[in-house]
Design an enzyme around this catalytic site. Structure first.
Site, PDB file in Angstrom:
ATOM      1  N   LYS A 127       2.720   2.942   1.824  1.00  0.00           N
ATOM      2  CA  LYS A 127       3.253   1.581   1.715  1.00  0.00           C
ATOM      3  C   LYS A 127       4.679   1.555   1.738  1.00  0.00           C
ATOM      4  O   LYS A 127       5.324   2.631   1.608  1.00  0.00           O
ATOM      5  CB  LYS A 127       2.765   1.080   0.143  1.00  0.00           C
ATOM      6  CG  LYS A 127       3.367  -0.094  -0.052  1.00  0.00           C
ATOM      7  CD  LYS A 127       2.863  -0.590  -1.661  1.00  0.00           C
ATOM      8  CE  LYS A 127       3.442  -1.846  -2.199  1.00  0.00           C
ATOM      9  NZ  LYS A 127       2.901  -2.229  -3.716  1.00  0.00           N
ATOM     10  N   SER A 132      -1.303  -3.959  -8.254  1.00  0.00           N
ATOM     11  CA  SER A 132      -1.038  -4.142  -6.822  1.00  0.00           C
ATOM     12  C   SER A 132      -1.815  -3.244  -6.058  1.00  0.00           C
ATOM     13  O   SER A 132      -1.740  -3.368  -4.551  1.00  0.00           O
ATOM     14  CB  SER A 132       0.573  -3.909  -6.799  1.00  0.00           C
ATOM     15  OG  SER A 132       1.223  -4.904  -7.235  1.00  0.00           O
ATOM     16  N   SER A 156       0.246  -6.449  -4.607  1.00  0.00           N
ATOM     17  CA  SER A 156       1.518  -6.277  -3.622  1.00  0.00           C
ATOM     18  C   SER A 156       1.047  -5.238  -2.272  1.00  0.00           C
ATOM     19  O   SER A 156       1.627  -5.402  -1.380  1.00  0.00           O
ATOM     20  CB  SER A 156       2.518  -6.164  -4.132  1.00  0.00           C
ATOM     21  OG  SER A 156       2.579  -4.846  -4.484  1.00  0.00           O
TER      22      SER A 156
END
Lengths: 548, 127
Positions: free
Chosen positions: A97, A216, A192
């Site tokens: 990420k 997330s 997210s």
């Protein structure tokens, strides 16, 4: 919709119909294939790179580190040739990420503030993966600074859920076929860590790192039909993870099966001298035992999680999962977490307060975006921050500063910290009363279309979507979302298991047992079908119409 | 489980905690212009629009719900690891000497200094 839903009867993490093409295998299987020379790291890397290109429309990756990946693959290949492979992760493509620092590779947090920022160091978890020979395919997309639950608010565009384009979903929609790039009704990937979830779901890598502050990692995992694991707070180092909420952030792991998540956890967990919030308890990587007897297992069902907003389908799956545990001999007990309804409010206050503090470092001086104004430091900072941050980030900073004002500090911030203790105690009480693991939904429902999602603002959406996931962050507990079945629309639904602090191994053991009882179907994506069919001409392939 | 769930379903609809999903927006009048200016100065982030102020008011209204919880004699929880001793590294210098790396991401650098505009001027008033 049947619970033991099995579109094609096969084990999760295996590929279709016995033709074990590489990308569809589990991490463990591919690692074995690499050791046996069935495929080389370079070939595997190139397959993934090619698939990344084909699935570019998903916008799962912000940066694809092709050169770096191929170089790492070559080195891995040399090691395999000499018989000196580093372990289960040597030669395995992974994605990270984009809020984890990666040396020499742009790390943007999907924000204009950091769009050209190149860290000079690797986050500890990145370094650990690289030390084990993992191949870094690229940095995945997210909500800006990991604030959001849809991966829709990043500076580089939203992430599209691969299941939007799956045969399973399209069959339920019964709409006229059109090219992927024109599909206006695509679904969000969740957030997210949506990019990481989409990357794993679309087979472009075998594992991805996400971060989990309020859910997330688990939220996009549920929406994209993959496993999303949140370790106990303090187990995995946060050094190099650009912080959102220091007291709740943890690196998360996304994989296609629970066993793979355990392998990655084994590499990542353990004390880090560079992160003083990691515990000093010695950590030994484990192989998940195969649980056969759950008669001593006590599963708690928190009654406050049965909310009116929960979709009927998810409620039904949750109920059936509880029945499954019971029918296999486990004891299923209703429990109470009395402060559940306050936990999202509490999270909202604490999160914005910590964000206000953590975002203060972005002033344009030492790194990141800098505006052109040179009148004064304050004017420069203000303009830099206005230009660099989106509305969501600015909104949270302002809210956080409001709650931290002298006149508000006691009434909001300290009050929220007290409520946090009550919430954490709720869990402690439940686990002390003889419950081993909690079973809850992960999300209120399946992934929604982007057009629907953006009708509400980010804060409202987060408040709705984080409802089942953020309490585990408040209490620092390990939690995992396991994909369970497809909805009536052919979209994945996940369920969550939560365990006591530092019971990560036991939690994953139960999750693995649970995963084996249900046969979550493999996503059928045109791009992957083409890839599979182009690889093996000699292997028998079924005659399925791939044309729309 | 099914029967239990059905019973709970009725409980939730009748009794229930609808607290978190639907909000009562109490909006308006809560955040004064003075507070707005103060926050913008502290955060060095501007609201930018009337909508942003409205969003803050909604956020505050949302946070008000905390006051319904009885926290008498409850200590604030700062970290879930509060029962453990924080690890401190021994005070030996083992790494560093990386001036170039530290300076490389800045837009304005002179020799080994980060260059900042003058610091003794307050933020000008914005519209």
């Amino acid at each position: 919709m049947t619970f033991l839903f099995s579109f094609f009867s096969l084990d999760h993490c295996g590929s279709r119909l016995g033709t074990k093409t590489m990308l569809g295998r589990s991490l463990r299987e591919v690692s074995a294939a690499l050791k046996q020379g069935q495929i080389t790291p370079t070939e595997l890397c190139q397959k993934c790179l090619s698939l990344i290109k084909k699935t570019k429309f998903l916008n799962a990756y912000i940066t694809v580190s092709e050169e770096v990946a191929l170089k790492q693959a070559e080195e891995s290949e040399r090691r395999y040739k000499k018989g000196h492979s580093l372990g289960n992760l040597d030669g395995i493509p992974v994605a990270i990420k984009d809020n984890f620092s990666t040396s020499g590779i742009k790390t943007t947090c999907a924000s204009n503030m950091l769009k050209d920022y190149i860290p000079p160091y690797n986050a500890t978890v990145v370094q650990k993966l690289l030390d084990q020979g993992a191949i870094l395919m690229g940095k995945t997309n997210l909500d800006e600074f990991a604030m959001g639950s849809g991966s829709t608010d990043g500076a580089f565009g939203p992430v599209k859920n691969p299941w939007s384009y799956s045969k399973q979903h399209k069959a339920k929609r019964k709409e006229k076929p059109h090219a992927e790039s024109e599909d206006p009704d695509w679904l969000i990937a969740g957030g997210s860590s949506g990019g990481s979830a989409a990357a794993v779901s679309a087979f472009t890598c075998f594992a991805a790192l996400g971060s989990d502050t309020g859910g997330s990692t688990r939220n996009p995992a549920a929406h994209c039909g993959v496993v999303g694991f949140k370790p106990s707070y303090g187990l995995v180092s946060r050094h190099g993870l650009i912080p959102l909420v220091n007291s709740m952030d943890v690196p998360g792991i996304l994989t296609r099966c629970v066993d793979d998540a355990a392998i990655v956890l084994g590499v990542l967990a353990g004390h880090d001298p560079k992160d003083s919030t990691t515990v000093q308890d010695p950590f030994k990587p484990f192989t998940l035992p195969t649980l056969t007897d759950v008669s001593k297992l006590r599963v708690g069902i928190p009654k406050e999680y049965l909310v009116p907003e929960l979709s009927r389908e998810v409620q039904s799956l949750w109920s059936k999962a509880a029945d499954l545990f019971e029918s296999e001999g486990a004891k299923v007990i209703e429990v109470s977490l009395p402060h559940t309804s306050y936990s999202i409010v509490c999270y909202h206050v604490l999160c914005t307060a910590e964000v206000a503090s953590n975002m203060a470092r972005f002033d344009g001086l030492e790194y990141g975006h800098r505006c052109n104004i040179d009148l004064s430091t304050e004017a420069m900072y203000a303009a830099t921050r206005r230009e660099g941050f989106n509305d969501v980030v600015r909104g949270r900073i302002l809210s956080g500063n409001y709650f931290l004002l002298k006149e508000n500090y006691e009434n909001y911030f300290v009050k929220a910290q007290k409520v946090r203790r009550l919430i954490a105690n709720d869990f402690v009480n439940v686990f002390n009363s003889g419950v081993d693991v909690l079973l809850t939904p992960t999300t209120l429902g399946e992934a929604v279309p982007y057009k629907e999602f953006i009708k509400e603002d980010n804060r409202t959406r987060s408040a709705q979507d984080d409802i089942f996931t953020q309490a585990a962050n408040m209490a620092g507990l390990p939690a995992v979302s396991v994909p369970v079945a497809l909805s009536n629309q052919g979209l994945p639904v996940g369920l969550q298991l939560i365990g006591p602090a530092f019971s990560d191994q036991q939690l994953l053991t139960v999750a693995r047992w649970f995963e084996k009882q249900i046969h979550f179907p493999v996503i059928q994506l045109q791009e992957i079908m083409d890839d599979f069919s182009s690889v093996s001409e000699n292997e028998k392939l079924p005659s399925i119409s791939l044309k729309q | 489980m099914w029967a239990r769930v059905a019973r709970l379903g009725r409980w939730a609809l009748v009794g229930g905690h609808r607290a978190f999903a639907t909000e009562v927006c109490r909006g308006g009048g809560r955040v004064t212009a003075e507070v707005i200016a103060h926050l913008e100065r502290l955060a060095l982030v501007d609201f930018g629009s009337r909508e942003a102020v409205a969003r803050l008011e909604k956020a505050i209204a949302f946070a008000e719900r905390l006051h319904a919880v009885d926290t008498e004699r409850v200590e604030p929880l700062e970290s879930v690891l509060e029962d453990r001793c924080l690890y401190l590294r021994p005070d030996n210098v083992v790494e560093g000497n990386c001036v170039e790396e530290i300076l490389q991401n800045s837009h304005r650098v002179v020799e080994e200094y980060f260059v900042a505009p003058p610091g003794n001027l307050s933020l000008p008033e914005m519209e």
